[in-house]
Design a protein around this motif. Structure first.
Motif, PDB file in Angstrom:
ATOM      1  N   GLY A  82       0.840  -1.191   0.000  1.00 16.36           N
ATOM      2  CA  GLY A  82       0.000   0.000   0.000  1.00 16.36           C
ATOM      3  C   GLY A  82       0.873   1.239   0.000  1.00 16.36           C
ATOM      4  N   THR A  87      -3.567   3.307   2.865  1.00 14.40           N
ATOM      5  CA  THR A  87      -3.088   1.924   2.739  1.00 14.40           C
ATOM      6  C   THR A  87      -1.625   1.745   3.137  1.00 14.40           C
ATOM      7  OG1 THR A  87      -2.544   2.267   0.415  1.00 14.40           O
ATOM      8  CG2 THR A  87      -4.717   1.375   0.910  1.00 14.40           C
ATOM      9  N   THR A  90       0.423  -1.527   4.861  1.00 15.25           N
ATOM     10  CA  THR A  90      -0.288  -2.769   4.547  1.00 15.25           C
ATOM     11  C   THR A  90       0.264  -3.347   3.254  1.00 15.25           C
ATOM     12  OG1 THR A  90      -2.008  -1.733   3.191  1.00 15.25           O
ATOM     13  CG2 THR A  90      -2.428  -1.878   5.559  1.00 15.25           C
TER      14      THR A  90
END
Length: 151
Positions: A82, A87, A90
């Motif tokens: 991410g 994000t 991740t």
């Protein structure tokens, strides 16, 4: 080989070409013929799949470091990190084999990387779709509230 002719070479019953194909008979662990322990013939729970969703990663972790950590448990098809504000920290790790993904999940859940403990989940497409749908509904409600002046 013909029936009754022993297989294997100088390394023992499971030498090259022998049962299991591993040196010293390691492929045959003494169980019934055709059964390999710890793999393949184990029924997995329905939520298990090849894609792992990893949370709580350090922001500065490199792709090579991710491959080093997750590659120990099997061949990896793809890793997606991410990079947006929502994000960061991740990633999705996609394994070639479902048993490798399960092994990584079992060993790396709670693993400490640079002072952070990894949180691993199996990717659940229906849950992701529900999150997307809920977000779009919230945006639609906010738009209608602004249009009609409701707080």
């Amino acid at each position: 080989p013909p029936l009754g002719v022993p297989m294997g070479g100088p390394l023992g019953a499971g030498g090259p070409g022998g049962p299991g194909g591993l040196p010293g008979g390691l492929g045959d662990l003494g169980g019934p013929p055709g059964v390999t322990f710890g793999r393949r013939n184990v029924r997995l729970p329905p939520e298990v799949n090849r894609v792992l969703y990893v949370r709580n990663l350090p922001y500065k972790i490199s792709a090579d470091e991710l491959y080093d950590i997750f590659g120990k448990y099997g061949s990896i098809r793809q890793i997606r990190r991410g990079n947006g504000p929502e994000t960061r920290g991740t990633s999705f790790v996609v394994y070639d084999d479902i048993y490798d993904a399960k092994n990584a999940m079992d060993h790396l859940s709670g693993f400490n990387v640079a002072g952070r403990y990894l949180v691993l989940l199996y990717y659940n497409p229906t849950k992701m779709q529900q999150k997307i749908a809920a977000k779009s509904k919230r945006e639609e409600i906010d738009k209608l509230k602004r249009k009609y002046g409701v707080d």
